[in-house]
Design an enzyme around this catalytic site. Structure first.
Site, PDB file in Angstrom:
ATOM      1  N   TYR A 138       0.844  -1.203   0.000  1.00 21.56           N
ATOM      2  CA  TYR A 138       0.000   0.000   0.000  1.00 21.56           C
ATOM      3  C   TYR A 138       0.880   1.254   0.000  1.00 21.56           C
ATOM      4  O   TYR A 138       0.658   2.195  -0.775  1.00 21.56           O
ATOM      5  CB  TYR A 138      -0.887  -0.030   1.248  1.00 21.56           C
ATOM      6  CG  TYR A 138      -1.835   1.120   1.363  1.00 21.56           C
ATOM      7  CD1 TYR A 138      -3.028   1.137   0.642  1.00 21.56           C
ATOM      8  CD2 TYR A 138      -1.563   2.203   2.191  1.00 21.56           C
ATOM      9  CE1 TYR A 138      -3.909   2.199   0.746  1.00 21.56           C
ATOM     10  CE2 TYR A 138      -2.440   3.267   2.299  1.00 21.56           C
ATOM     11  CZ  TYR A 138      -3.615   3.251   1.571  1.00 21.56           C
ATOM     12  OH  TYR A 138      -4.484   4.319   1.677  1.00 21.56           O
ATOM     13  N   LYS A 142       1.232   4.359  -2.738  1.00 21.75           N
ATOM     14  CA  LYS A 142       0.930   5.737  -2.330  1.00 21.75           C
ATOM     15  C   LYS A 142       2.138   6.646  -2.553  1.00 21.75           C
ATOM     16  O   LYS A 142       2.009   7.795  -2.981  1.00 21.75           O
ATOM     17  CB  LYS A 142       0.539   5.759  -0.855  1.00 21.75           C
ATOM     18  CG  LYS A 142      -0.866   5.296  -0.606  1.00 21.75           C
ATOM     19  CD  LYS A 142      -1.804   6.461  -0.836  1.00 21.75           C
ATOM     20  CE  LYS A 142      -3.215   6.046  -1.041  1.00 21.75           C
ATOM     21  NZ  LYS A 142      -4.030   7.089  -1.634  1.00 21.75           N
TER      22      LYS A 142
HETATM   23  N1  LIG Z   1      -8.999   6.720   7.309  1.00 20.61           N
HETATM   24  C1  LIG Z   1      -7.832   7.118   7.811  1.00 20.61           C
HETATM   25  O1  LIG Z   1      -7.578   7.015   9.030  1.00 20.61           O
HETATM   26  C2  LIG Z   1      -6.798   7.725   6.897  1.00 20.61           C
HETATM   27  C3  LIG Z   1      -5.641   8.258   7.484  1.00 20.61           C
HETATM   28  C4  LIG Z   1      -4.683   8.815   6.666  1.00 20.61           C
HETATM   29  C5  LIG Z   1      -4.860   8.833   5.297  1.00 20.61           C
HETATM   30  N2  LIG Z   1      -5.986   8.315   4.740  1.00 20.61           N
HETATM   31  C6  LIG Z   1      -6.066   8.314   3.267  1.00 20.61           C
HETATM   32  O2  LIG Z   1      -7.270   8.898   2.799  1.00 20.61           O
HETATM   33  C7  LIG Z   1      -7.671   8.249   1.580  1.00 20.61           C
HETATM   34  C8  LIG Z   1      -9.122   7.855   1.699  1.00 20.61           C
HETATM   35  O3  LIG Z   1      -9.266   7.020   2.831  1.00 20.61           O
HETATM   36  P1  LIG Z   1     -10.697   6.675   3.456  1.00 20.61           P
HETATM   37  O4  LIG Z   1     -10.468   6.310   4.868  1.00 20.61           O
HETATM   38  O5  LIG Z   1     -11.679   7.722   3.102  1.00 20.61           O
HETATM   39  O6  LIG Z   1     -11.032   5.332   2.639  1.00 20.61           O
HETATM   40  P2  LIG Z   1     -12.437   4.673   2.380  1.00 20.61           P
HETATM   41  O7  LIG Z   1     -13.437   5.164   3.370  1.00 20.61           O
HETATM   42  O8  LIG Z   1     -12.228   3.204   2.239  1.00 20.61           O
HETATM   43  O9  LIG Z   1     -12.839   5.259   0.948  1.00 20.61           O
HETATM   44  C9  LIG Z   1     -12.135   4.899  -0.209  1.00 20.61           C
HETATM   45  C10 LIG Z   1     -12.966   5.236  -1.410  1.00 20.61           C
HETATM   46  O10 LIG Z   1     -12.247   4.863  -2.597  1.00 20.61           O
HETATM   47  C11 LIG Z   1     -13.149   4.319  -3.517  1.00 20.61           C
HETATM   48  N3  LIG Z   1     -12.479   3.390  -4.434  1.00 20.61           N
HETATM   49  C12 LIG Z   1     -11.752   2.299  -4.119  1.00 20.61           C
HETATM   50  N4  LIG Z   1     -11.344   1.677  -5.244  1.00 20.61           N
HETATM   51  C13 LIG Z   1     -11.828   2.399  -6.294  1.00 20.61           C
HETATM   52  C14 LIG Z   1     -11.760   2.270  -7.707  1.00 20.61           C
HETATM   53  N5  LIG Z   1     -11.100   1.237  -8.274  1.00 20.61           N
HETATM   54  N6  LIG Z   1     -12.359   3.202  -8.479  1.00 20.61           N
HETATM   55  C15 LIG Z   1     -13.029   4.229  -7.920  1.00 20.61           C
HETATM   56  N7  LIG Z   1     -13.133   4.422  -6.577  1.00 20.61           N
HETATM   57  C16 LIG Z   1     -12.550   3.503  -5.780  1.00 20.61           C
HETATM   58  C17 LIG Z   1     -14.166   3.579  -2.666  1.00 20.61           C
HETATM   59  O11 LIG Z   1     -15.336   3.407  -3.414  1.00 20.61           O
HETATM   60  P3  LIG Z   1     -16.563   2.473  -2.929  1.00 20.61           P
HETATM   61  O12 LIG Z   1     -17.350   3.358  -1.995  1.00 20.61           O
HETATM   62  O13 LIG Z   1     -17.284   2.156  -4.160  1.00 20.61           O
HETATM   63  O14 LIG Z   1     -15.949   1.283  -2.258  1.00 20.61           O
HETATM   64  C18 LIG Z   1     -14.320   4.517  -1.477  1.00 20.61           C
HETATM   65  O15 LIG Z   1     -15.326   5.465  -1.736  1.00 20.61           O
HETATM   66  C19 LIG Z   1      -6.715   7.071   1.396  1.00 20.61           C
HETATM   67  O16 LIG Z   1      -5.735   7.437   0.469  1.00 20.61           O
HETATM   68  C20 LIG Z   1      -6.074   6.888   2.744  1.00 20.61           C
HETATM   69  O17 LIG Z   1      -4.757   6.402   2.683  1.00 20.61           O
HETATM   70  C21 LIG Z   1      -6.975   7.765   5.498  1.00 20.61           C
END
Ligand SMILES: NC(=O)c1ccc[n+]([C@@H]2O[C@H](COP(=O)([O-])OP(=O)(O)OC[C@H]3O[C@@H](n4cnc5c(N)ncnc54)[C@H](OP(=O)(O)O)[C@@H]3O)[C@@H](O)[C@H]2O)c1
Length: 317
Positions: A138, A142
């Site tokens: 991952y 990234k």
């Molecule tokens: N959550 C944390 O604590 C955290 C901390 C630091 C950084 N981040 C970063 O923030 C970003 C978003 O994280 P998140 O927590 O919001 O993740 P999340 O809730 O799992 O959301 C990810 C989104 O990406 C979409 N997605 C996945 N594969 C796809 C594809 N092939 N085509 C189009 N859309 C796709 C998913 O769509 P579906 O709804 O259809 O599944 C979902 O809406 C990531 O890069 C993560 O590393 C998150």
């Protein structure tokens, strides 16, 4: 350049925790927000991605889509984690450039810094040592996306840049019983203990590791702020710079949930890294500071948890 207005802004991953928070914030502006579900636009498909940009012509892209998962999923499916995240990033960044997008904000994460980097973590730590093996695939994807933004900026003079958020929490979080992050896991466990009248809750480990948490609405605010800067850093940590022990966190969560039983620790379980916190000096220099303190953020998050649970929409996949 001020906070974007009257622009067409594509938010990828808009149903995710980060993407949905960004969309909530943009709803209060006069920008046109473009979104597409994964069924309508799978960003791992280059032709579909190219066609989407051709038809919809966004002016700004906020890239919040990712294949994310817990340690077990990352460790079991490294091929998918590397391939899907890398392909999504390359397709979307490339399509954006080819369709005249001048501003692109990429979501990185502090989990892509080296495993043993000095604390608090500064931006200079990127690529300075070995990665955490359990999420290496991952992190590599990234890092490649983040670097690709930097290279487009250098080579083609477009403002493509990244944020490195710390641990996030807030509405839309994942409450999976085994794979969720520590904060949603504590909310779920204390809520369940309260409902079932459990006399005590046991924490894994000593409760002494120190961690930092940022409300996802603060992240969304930081993203819009960074988009307003003419010359933002290539990547910048987004956190509070404030950490607390897991034991202290558990006490605040219990209080918020209204759980009055005892909290025990289990030192026979592993603790993980003793301290993980971001250095937010660069973020402060960019003119941004978090507004939501942990107590307020937890109240808001627990209210969202109860709403999502009652509506049968609690995310636990
Ligand atoms: N959550 C944390 O604590 C955290 C901390 C630091 C950084 N981040 C970063 O923030 C970003 C978003 O994280 P998140 O927590 O919001 O993740 P999340 O809730 O799992 O959301 C990810 C989104 O990406 C979409 N997605 C996945 N594969 C796809 C594809 N092939 N085509 C189009 N859309 C796709 C998913 O769509 P579906 O709804 O259809 O599944 C979902 O809406 C990531 O890069 C993560 O590393 C998150």
């Amino acid at each position: 350049m001020g906070v974007p207005h009257s622009k067409k802004i594509l938010v990828t991953g808009h149903r995710g925790m980060v993407g949905s928070a960004v969309c909530r914030h943009l709803a209060d502006t006069d920008n046109e927000v473009l979104t597409a579900t994964r069924d309508a636009l799978d960003l791992t498909k280059p032709n579909a991605t190219e066609a989407y940009f051709d038809t919809n012509r966004p002016e700004i892209v906020i890239f919040a889509s990712a294949k994310v998962g817990g340690i077990l999923a990352n460790d079991t499916y490294p091929v998918e984690f590397l391939t899907e995240n890398l392909t999504m990033a390359v397709n979307t960044i490339g399509a954006a450039y080819r369709h005249g997008v001048k501003r692109f904000l990429f979501l990185g994460s502090t989990c892509i810094y080296p495993r043993d980097c000095p604390q608090p973590i500064t931006e200079a730590s990127l690529l300075s040592g070995p990665l955490e093996p359990t999420n290496e695939a991952y992190a590599l994807a990234k890092i490649a996306g983040l670097k690709l933004c930097q290279y487009y900026r250098r080579q083609h003079r477009v403002t493509y840049h990244s944020v490195m958020p710390t641990n996030l929490y807030g509405p839309g979080d994942n409450y999976h019983p085994e794979h969720s992050h520590v904060l949603p896991a504590l909310i779920r466990r204390f809520h369940h203990a309260k409902q079932t009248g459990q006399p005590s809750v046991q924490l894994w480990g000593t409760g002494q590791p120190r961690r930092e948490f940022l409300h996802v609405d603060d992240l969304a605010d930081a993203i819009l702020h960074l988009l307003s800067l003419e010359s933002p850093p290539d990547w910048v940590n987004v956190g509070t710079g404030v950490d607390l022990t897991i034991r202290e966190l558990a006490a605040i969560v219990a209080d918020t949930v209204g759980y009055t039983g005892e909290i025990h620790t289990d030192p026979s379980r592993p603790d993980g890294t003793p301290v993980k916190c971001t250095d937010v000096t660069l973020l402060r220099e960019c003119g941004w500071k978090h507004r939501i303190n942990l107590q307020q953020g937890l109240e808001n998050t627990y209210a969202a948890f109860c709403r999502e649970l009652d509506a049968g929409k609690l995310r636990s996949a």
